[in-house]
Design a protein around this motif. Structure first.
Motif, mmCIF file in Angstrom:
data_model
loop_
_atom_site.group_PDB
_atom_site.id
_atom_site.type_symbol
_atom_site.label_atom_id
_atom_site.label_comp_id
_atom_site.label_asym_id
_atom_site.label_seq_id
_atom_site.Cartn_x
_atom_site.Cartn_y
_atom_site.Cartn_z
ATOM 1 N N GLY B 72 0.817 -1.209 0.000
ATOM 2 C CA GLY B 72 0.000 0.000 0.000
ATOM 3 C C GLY B 72 0.849 1.255 0.000
ATOM 4 N N TYR B 90 -5.285 4.488 -2.598
ATOM 5 C CA TYR B 90 -5.946 4.409 -1.294
ATOM 6 C C TYR B 90 -6.210 5.791 -0.697
ATOM 7 N N ARG C 28 -4.339 -3.383 2.037
ATOM 8 C CA ARG C 28 -3.557 -2.243 1.524
ATOM 9 C C ARG C 28 -4.086 -0.916 2.089
ATOM 10 N N GLU C 31 -3.143 -0.588 5.680
ATOM 11 C CA GLU C 31 -1.718 -0.266 5.757
ATOM 12 C C GLU C 31 -1.522 1.249 5.584
ATOM 13 N N LEU C 64 -1.793 -8.382 7.565
ATOM 14 C CA LEU C 64 -0.814 -7.291 7.596
ATOM 15 C C LEU C 64 0.290 -7.579 8.620
ATOM 16 N N GLU C 67 2.602 -10.001 7.128
ATOM 17 C CA GLU C 67 3.443 -9.384 6.093
ATOM 18 C C GLU C 67 4.592 -8.582 6.705
ATOM 19 N N TYR C 68 4.321 -7.945 7.855
ATOM 20 C CA TYR C 68 5.348 -7.114 8.466
ATOM 21 C C TYR C 68 6.254 -7.888 9.416
ATOM 22 N N GLU C 74 6.575 -2.771 12.360
ATOM 23 C CA GLU C 74 5.666 -3.817 12.815
ATOM 24 C C GLU C 74 4.333 -3.218 13.210
#
Lengths: 256, 197, 197
Positions: B72, B90, C28, C31, C64, C67-68, C74
């Motif tokens: 993103g 976004y 996204r 994020e 998310l 993913e982090y 984080e």
């Protein structure tokens, strides 16, 4: 600032409808006949419009544009002045070429402006993170009104003094250094009031105050209030204080 | 909108440093620095903060941009530095959250004037007028107020008119790494040389 | 290499079922929201801004966070909701960057100019020049860039010069964040008696 404006002024005439600036451009390009334009009516309409919400900058632009239109109309209505004694040095063909080149240049810029508009549109849809400025926590127990009241007092005192001679230039750097020295001598802590002796001039007071603010920003000095009605104390900060402040802007540090 | 990452040649250098672990750490540290800063960060600043040589910074940035390609957020090269920003797709969600109104775009006339200044800088007001065919006083004033242009000197000619050039805020407004990132003007018209004024 | 000779539309369609696409978009958008917010965001706020149900928010947050897991940033669950933060391992680099940026002090001339503006606002550039005895264009520009001063209007006099005043960021810059009621300094001159305590 003028970000929020009333509805822009729109010209309504038999031969043209739209913003003033566009009218001027079309007149200059010969697409609107200026000699038939009722300029007095347009000016009157603008005055009515501006009564609803007067915007100085819009008015400035409108006056400029109206003046240019008046000039163009005067020129169009007056008999043409005799041509300059010397003919232009360029051949007619050169003039045409120059004009053509100019038009091409303007067209190129208009096109490139379209490309730039796309860049602008893109950029207006992205967001940065709010920057992590060192903030707030430097003034423990002191509300701004407290600080300002104290400042007002000393300034009022400074103002009561007889006419000031132009003081020697005081620089903020000097005053910051002097403050640090003063605090060190006072074993790291002293009363806010003591920073502003009765004989201080207004300029001195302002510079001292700004120097103090700068030292607070640089985390060299802290301010705290002693008790609910107590005096305001200025104190030297240690490195540990600085690190604690830095931690405050890094939320992740305590979590891991 | 295409990705404009190609504008910064330094990123095209091979991303093969001797030490993979060190590079990986640099990528993570730079990610954190870009996150914490609310503005473009120059590679020297990253090198100093992450305590790595600038070659590592260049390689790390290339990797970071790749990593964010599917996310993103994106890494933008702007005004001589790099910044982490949300993707335009976004924008509505972010605006709804922040309660922010859409930012006001430049007027068409202002944009055209700015284009002329960007490509012909430094340039005087009469020179801008000559291209546009109308007076530009008001527009120049507004552009100066928005800090998109500024006066950089005076031209050594009759009346010593002020010379205008674009600012760093201009680069940020359009998301340009530098003036070299402007689209080539030649593509937009058959201009051989600027007209003599 | 894939064969791109025939434009087969079906290849451009999402490879996943529609629900996955919606979830992916929510990941996204969230994020971006977490990034652009300077503070923790509650799931209801995310749901509203991303315009998805709270179940989707919960699933998106889980994705998310995964993913982090390997990144410099984080997703952290805190009392007020969720926030994106830098990992403790990179705190030193961030501290060095923020420290260096914060230590970049105002120049002597800039501080003096700021004092004059704080003291005499709103004030025009020529008036500032008159006090300092030198031209202040450049300094005013820098102060404006740092958002310590801003243009508040124009003076009704020849040339209609811009009027400058200090900003709220001026207060924050000096460590007075959030307390916006600093009275204009010029007013102090009109105080006849000290206010009651």
């Amino acid at each position: 600032m003028t970000e929020t404006r009333a509805a822009p002024f729109v010209v309504h005439t038999a031969t043209f409808e739209g913003p003033l600036e566009q009218l001027l451009r079309l007149v200059q390009q010969g697409e609107v006949d200026v000699s038939a334009l009722p300029l007095a009516e347009i000016a009157a309409a603008y005055l009515t419009h501006s009564r609803a919400g007067f915007d100085v900058e819009e008015a400035t632009e409108a006056i400029w544009t109206l003046a240019a239109l008046v000039e163009l109309k005067a020129r169009a209505l007056l008999p043409q002045p005799p041509p300059p004694e010397e003919p232009p040095p360029e051949e007619p063909g050169d003039l045409d070429a120059a004009m053509e080149e100019r038009v091409a240049a303007y067209r190129a810029f208009k096109d490139v402006a379209t490309a730039m508009r796309a860049l602008e549109t893109y950029q207006q849809r992205v967001f940065l993170r709010p920057g992590e400025e060192p903030a707030g926590a430097l003034l423990t127990g002191v509300a701004l009104p407290d600080l300002m009241r104290a400042f007002q007092e000393v300034l009022a005192r400074g103002r009561e003094r007889p006419r000031e001679v132009i003081p020697e230039p005081i620089t903020l750097a000097e005053r910051m250094a002097a403050l640090m020295e003063l605090l060190t001598e006072a074993t790291g802590e002293m009363a806010f009031q003591a920073l502003f002796p009765g004989e201080a001039t207004r300029l001195e007071i302002v510079v001292t105050f700004l120097a103090l603010l700068e030292l607070i920003r640089l985390a060299r000095v802290g301010v705290r209030r002693e008790g609910p009605d107590g005096t305001i104390q200025i104190f030297l900060r240690t490195n540990a204080d600085v690190h604690r402040r830095m931690d405050a802007v890094l939320p992740g540090r305590d979590a891991g | 909108m295409s990705d404009r990452s190609g504008a910064i040649p330094i990123l095209d250098e091979p991303a093969q440093p001797p030490d993979d672990a060190r590079l990986y750490e640099a990528v993570r540290a730079i990610e954190c620095i870009l996150f914490a800063s609310g503005e473009p960060v120059r590679p020297e600043q990253m090198a100093e903060a992450a305590q790595v040589p600038t070659e590592i910074v260049a390689a790390a940035l290339a990797i970071l941009r790749g990593e964010y390609a599917e996310r993103g957020l994106e890494v933008q090269a702007v005004a001589g530095g790099y910044q982490l920003v949300t993707r335009p797709a976004y924008a509505e969600a972010v605006r709804r959250y922040l309660g922010a109104a859409a930012r006001e775009p430049l007027s068409q006339a202002a944009l055209e004037t700015l284009a002329i200044i960007a490509y012909r800088q430094p340039i005087t007001r009469p020179e801008v007028d000559a291209v546009r065919g109308v007076r530009s006083d008001y527009i120049l004033e507004r552009l100066e107020e928005r800090r998109l242009i500024h006066v950089v000197g005076r031209k050594d000619t009759v009346g010593r008119p002020m010379l205008y050039a674009t600012t760093e805020a201009f680069l940020r407004h359009f998301g340009l790494g530098g003036l070299a990132d402007l689209p080539p003007l030649e593509r937009f018209g058959q201009i051989v040389s600027p007209p003599e004024l």
